[in-house]
Design an enzyme around this catalytic site. Structure first.
Site, PDB file in Angstrom:
ATOM      1  N   TRP A 146       0.806  -1.221   0.000  1.00 48.21           N
ATOM      2  CA  TRP A 146       0.000   0.000   0.000  1.00 48.21           C
ATOM      3  C   TRP A 146       0.836   1.266   0.000  1.00 48.21           C
ATOM      4  CZ3 TRP A 146       1.725   2.455   4.221  1.00 48.21           C
ATOM      5  CH2 TRP A 146       2.128   1.681   5.309  1.00 48.21           C
ATOM      6  N   LYS A 181      -2.207  -8.404  -7.682  1.00 47.74           N
ATOM      7  CA  LYS A 181      -3.037  -8.275  -6.478  1.00 47.74           C
ATOM      8  C   LYS A 181      -2.539  -7.089  -5.670  1.00 47.74           C
ATOM      9  CE  LYS A 181      -2.848  -9.379  -2.389  1.00 47.74           C
ATOM     10  NZ  LYS A 181      -3.337  -8.091  -1.829  1.00 47.74           N
ATOM     11  N   PRO A 182      -3.226  -5.946  -5.792  1.00 49.34           N
ATOM     12  CA  PRO A 182      -2.802  -4.781  -5.000  1.00 49.34           C
ATOM     13  C   PRO A 182      -3.240  -4.931  -3.546  1.00 49.34           C
ATOM     14  CG  PRO A 182      -4.752  -4.242  -6.310  1.00 49.34           C
ATOM     15  CD  PRO A 182      -4.402  -5.679  -6.625  1.00 49.34           C
ATOM     16  N   ALA A 183      -2.623  -4.140  -2.678  1.00 49.44           N
ATOM     17  CA  ALA A 183      -2.977  -4.172  -1.256  1.00 49.44           C
ATOM     18  C   ALA A 183      -4.423  -3.714  -1.069  1.00 49.44           C
ATOM     19  CB  ALA A 183      -2.046  -3.259  -0.471  1.00 49.44           C
ATOM     20  N   GLU A 238      10.757  -8.608  -2.145  1.00 52.68           N
ATOM     21  CA  GLU A 238      11.281  -7.326  -1.667  1.00 52.68           C
ATOM     22  C   GLU A 238      10.637  -7.096  -0.311  1.00 52.68           C
ATOM     23  OE1 GLU A 238      11.821  -4.050  -0.544  1.00 52.68           O
ATOM     24  OE2 GLU A 238      10.572  -3.197  -2.146  1.00 52.68           O
ATOM     25  N   CYS A 265      10.161   0.768   3.038  1.00 44.09           N
ATOM     26  CA  CYS A 265      11.145  -0.210   3.514  1.00 44.09           C
ATOM     27  C   CYS A 265      12.558   0.350   3.427  1.00 44.09           C
ATOM     28  CB  CYS A 265      11.007  -1.510   2.758  1.00 44.09           C
ATOM     29  SG  CYS A 265      11.137  -1.281   1.006  1.00 44.09           S
ATOM     30  N   ARG A 303      10.285  10.653   3.770  1.00 46.65           N
ATOM     31  CA  ARG A 303       9.650  10.277   2.503  1.00 46.65           C
ATOM     32  C   ARG A 303       8.526   9.284   2.818  1.00 46.65           C
ATOM     33  NH1 ARG A 303      11.594   5.924  -1.207  1.00 46.65           N
ATOM     34  NH2 ARG A 303      10.642   6.277  -3.251  1.00 46.65           N
ATOM     35  N   GLU A 339      10.913  -2.640  12.288  1.00 45.23           N
ATOM     36  CA  GLU A 339      10.803  -1.732  11.145  1.00 45.23           C
ATOM     37  C   GLU A 339       9.716  -0.718  11.511  1.00 45.23           C
ATOM     38  OE1 GLU A 339       9.644  -3.485   7.383  1.00 45.23           O
ATOM     39  OE2 GLU A 339      10.630  -1.874   6.292  1.00 45.23           O
TER      40      GLU A 339
HETATM   41  C1  SIN Z   1       9.227   0.231  -0.631  1.00 43.21           C
HETATM   42  O1  SIN Z   1       9.129   0.890   0.384  1.00 43.21           O
HETATM   43  O2  SIN Z   1       8.788  -0.921  -0.665  1.00 43.21           O
HETATM   44  C2  SIN Z   1       9.845   0.761  -1.894  1.00 43.21           C
HETATM   45  C3  SIN Z   1      10.412   2.095  -1.759  1.00 43.21           C
HETATM   46  C4  SIN Z   1      11.064   2.603  -3.010  1.00 43.21           C
HETATM   47  O3  SIN Z   1      10.972   2.023  -4.089  1.00 43.21           O
HETATM   48  O4  SIN Z   1      11.723   3.622  -2.903  1.00 43.21           O
END
Ligand code: SIN
Length: 488
Positions: A159, A183-185, A259, A293, A287, A389
């Site tokens: 998302w 399949k989007p969130a 990922e 992530c 950001r 995280e």
């Molecule tokens: C992510 O947070 O999964 C991707 C972030 C990005 O592509 O910069």
């Protein structure tokens, strides 16, 4: 195409996209998409269950042979047309991202630019899929390798970047000749649905891109992966869900790209340019409201510059304007939902109980999705928060005395996605880039994301890379052909 509830997303498709046709879920059920700034419903979207899956997989598999044989030039031109169309409609997409995800409009516009770049990059790569020829060392045979699309692919997106994470997967898949089931969130399906409609509008054939939306992703994804015609899974999301999906994919030995979560260290050495470090830290932390992530998760600062760095970062974070993403004055939107906000607050309280010193912290309003930035200084190296995280605008500062201690602490995590390092010493930077256990390193930069670069992690942050030339390989199989030298 049906009108969603509330009349605020007029014109956005809300069904399942199956072979070019928008359909309701078999059960007729829908789920609600809410605006994170207000909690108000903005749309009702088809809520698939496992019994919707056979039709979705069937169209994805049926379209594969012809799409995989479609000339690369044609696939490239469709991706380029998608880039042009998305760029022309960037404001429409940016507003939709803000509506369903909450980020400020300026950031949504940046996401559209970032997301569109994957279409442009892979439009350029689609015609550059190279095989190889070689004479066998003993001279008796010729070796030839062919690069062929891996097959129908399931793409599961998060998302936090509802558009860019979809284009980062769809573009290389289509360039390689794979058909996809996206399949989007469940928090942010509307952007993906509108983008799928855009792809059909510019001429992507029916069945090449299909979309399933569901509030029960577990059983639906499991059923999709149980169909042996699906040969690829690309997932972006938490390490926890990634592990489960890897186990499910293992049953069919499905190729995976994962990922997963990060725990990014942001190291500030005593010789760093502090203006640059504070600028980079603000970007790396804020950001997407910290919901990325690759967000800086642990600020590891050498003691001689710690007081000044903390003071200046605190000043920058204090100055953020919190509000709905649609307000042009807003620089920090709500977290995607209240559960995320409450989780972040709990982590902060635990860190304080463990000895962290709150430097910036407003008491969060109850019953609100907003969280003002938090800075915690002197966080004990073994605090619970060091292994979580954050996905929030929370900046924990860990003080260190030496370069070795900084690197040791940076690597003291099961995650290995990205690290950021600030120093004016080229040797120090290169030593760090070499020693850090992760897939990406920003040297004197607080942002590494780029469609042309290989994005991905080591350790429990994932498998494979997205973006760049390598991102295309994730959707290609290498076939080796051998024949007697001098024959054919
Ligand atoms: C992510 O947070 O999964 C991707 C972030 C990005 O592509 O910069």
């Amino acid at each position: 195409m049906r009108e969603p509830a509330g009349g605020r997303t007029t014109g956005i498709p809300t069904g399942l996209l199956i072979g070019g046709v928008w359909r309701d879920a078999r059960s007729g059920m829908t789920f609600t998409v809410a605006d994170p700034a207000t909690g108000d419903a903005v749309a009702e979207v088809a809520d698939a269950r496992p019994d919707d899956v056979p039709d979705l997989v069937e169209v994805t598999a049926t379209a594969f042979p012809s799409w995989s044989r479609t000339p690369p030039r044609l696939r490239a031109e469709l991706l380029r047309a998608a880039f042009d169309e998305l760029s022309a409609r960037s404001e429409e997409f940016a507003r939709l991202i803000t509506l369903e995800m909450g980020k400020p409009l300026a950031e949504s516009r940046a996401e559209v630019r970032y997301g569109a770049e994957f279409l442009r990059w892979y439009a350029e790569e689609a015609v550059r899929v190279h095989g190889m020829t070689r004479t066998a060392p003993d001279g008796a045979a010729m070796h030839l390798t062919l690069q062929q699309p891996v097959g129908p692919a399931l793409l599961v997106t998060p998302w936090n970047f509802p558009l860019a994470m979809a284009t980062r997967k769809i573009a290389p898949a289509l360039a390689a000749g794979c058909t996809v089931l996206l399949k989007p969130a469940e928090e942010t399906p509307l952007t993906a649905l509108l983008f799928a409609e855009l792809l059909h509008g510019i001429g992507v054939p029916p069945g090449v891109v299909n979309v399933v939306t569901t509030s029960r992703p577990g059983p639906v994804v499991e059923r999709i992966l149980a169909d042996r015609r699906i040969r690829k899974l690309s997932f972006t999301g938490s390490t926890e869900v990634g592990r489960t999906l890897l186990a499910t994919a293992a049953a069919g030995v499905v190729r995976t790209s994962m990922e997963l979560g990060g725990n990014a260290p942001f190291i500030v050495y005593a010789d760093a340019d502090l203006d640059a470090a504070v600028e980079g830290a603000t970007t790396a932390k804020l950001r997407n409201g910290g919901q990325s992530c690759v967000a800086a998760n642990r600020f590891i600062v050498e003691r001689p510059v710690a007081a000044e760095f903390v003071a200046r970062l605190t000043e920058r974070l204090r100055a953020q304007v919190t509000g709905p993403g649609s307000d042009p004055a807003t620089t920090l939107g709500p977290l995607v939902n209240r559960a995320q906000r409450d989780r972040a607050v709990r982590l902060v309280h635990t860190a304080i109980a463990e000895g962290a010193e709150p430097v910036l912290m407003d008491e969060p309003e109850p019953d609100s999705g907003f969280l003002r930035p938090v800075v915690l200084n002197h966080v004990p190296h073994d605090a619970h928060i060091a292994h979580a995280e954050l996905f929030a605008p929370v900046a924990p500062i860990y003080l260190v005395d030496t370069e070795q201690e900084a690197l040791r602490l940076a690597n003291a995590t099961e995650a290995g996605l990205v690290a950021f390092v600030y120093s004016t010493g080229a040797d120090t930077l290169l030593r760090a880039a070499t020693a850090l256990e992760c897939g990406m390193v920003g040297l004197n930069r607080g942002l590494v994301s780029d469609a042309a670069a290989p994005f991905g992690g080591t350790k429990q942050s994932g498998l494979g890379r997205e973006g760049g030339e390598v991102g295309l390989q994730e959707y290609l199989e290498t076939k080796y052909v051998s024949f007697p030298a001098g024959s054919l």
